[in-house]
Structures are given as structure tokens and as C-alpha cells.
Design an enzyme around this catalytic site. Sequence first.
Site, mmCIF file in Angstrom:
data_model
loop_
_atom_site.group_PDB
_atom_site.id
_atom_site.type_symbol
_atom_site.label_atom_id
_atom_site.label_comp_id
_atom_site.label_asym_id
_atom_site.label_seq_id
_atom_site.Cartn_x
_atom_site.Cartn_y
_atom_site.Cartn_z
ATOM 1 N N ILE A 40 -0.216 -0.404 3.464
ATOM 2 C CA ILE A 40 -1.196 0.611 3.092
ATOM 3 C C ILE A 40 -2.012 0.102 1.908
ATOM 4 O O ILE A 40 -1.452 -0.299 0.883
ATOM 5 C CB ILE A 40 -0.516 1.937 2.719
ATOM 6 N N LYS A 41 -3.313 0.142 2.051
ATOM 7 C CA LYS A 41 -4.209 -0.359 1.011
ATOM 8 C C LYS A 41 -4.782 0.826 0.238
ATOM 9 O O LYS A 41 -5.372 1.742 0.826
ATOM 10 C CB LYS A 41 -5.325 -1.171 1.672
#
Length: 217
Positions: free
Chosen positions: A82-83
Site C-alpha cells: 500500500i502506497k
Amino acid sequence: MKFFVDTADIKEIRELNDMGLVDGVTTNPSLILKSGGKIDEVTREICDIVSGPVSAEVTATDYDGMMAEAKVLAKIADNVAIKVPLTLDGLKACKAIRSEGRMVNVTLCFSANQALLAAKAGASFISPFVGRLDDIGIEGMDLISEIHQIYDNYHFATEILVASVRTVNHVKDAALIGADVITAPPAVLRSLVRHPLTDKGLEAFLADWAKTGQKIG
């Protein structure tokens, strides 16, 4: 050093992966737009090709929104990272997502202090943008050196993922400093193989071989 490819182009990812040059992939909203596909479908296809981390970015700017989007992205595949952006809400989300056992890539880093905060929040990866710093007259690779020293000082596990890579020298300098990962567009990764003396040498060898009149096999 690990090579991530910074693209959502399935064809490019597949070709580079087949060459053994891809340890992971980074995407962002701009790259998803360029791909012309839906984020869940594009990300799933990438994850089917690449076994390493595939960064998929949230678009919410508040903590609750980031967490809601992270849950959706996490369901795509086990190797999705997850960015999140390097904001206070992003750091809060980073800590929460990491506590659930999911990889987190904290992006849009432009200072050593920001990188220190990301490591404190438990980020899997920190993404300093060297090219964008170069654009405003600041030596981007100096930031990589600073982060590397700080992380070594305190034995942080966060990996330095050099982003906004635009030249082969960015790759070389990152490797010399000791960065863990670079993420680069396909064109930059392909250009690493090029050198005029390699071309000249191959041309000479082939010319001499032709004079022998021989064939192998």
C-alpha cells in the site's frame, strides 16, 4: 540492489520480468491513468506477473479514507504494497496498515526528516524523489546519502526505494551509496546495458567472424 519498474504498462513489465530485471513494480495514479485500465484490474494483472512487491497508491488524503482504500487494495493480491503519501495522516495510516502485516511504501519524500518519520512509523519502503529535487536545483542523491546514514545509525529496517529516477547515473549513484531499491521507467532500465564500446566491440567481433566463413552448429 533491487530493481523495481515504475510503470503500469503490462507489456513492458512482462518483457522486463522475463529478462530477470524486475524485483517489484511501483504504480501511482498518473501511471494508472496512462495504462487506460481500472486500478484493481491493472494491479491484479501486474501481481500475476511479478512475485515481488507491487505498490498501489491510495488517493484519499485523510486517515479514514486511506484506511478504507487500503482494505480494498489489499484484497487484490498478497504482494500488494500500500502506497501512502508522506503526511501526518499518511504516517498514521502507515503504522496502522503495518500492524496488520501489510507492506507500506511511503511516497513523496523530499527530506531526511521526512524519511526519519517514515521509518519511525514502520514503513516497509521510503520513496525519496531524486529527479524532482534535481529539477529545483537540489542534488537529489545527497538526500539518499543522508537517509542511508540515518537508517544505518539507528538500524531501521525501512528500505530506501530511490524514486523519480531519470538517468543511468541515478541508478549508479544509488548503488554506490547503498540504496536498497531503485524504481525506474522501463526506458531507463533498458538503457543500463548500453555502452558505445560494447557496440563497437561486438561489431568488430562479428566482422572478424564473418571473415572465417564458419558457423556454430
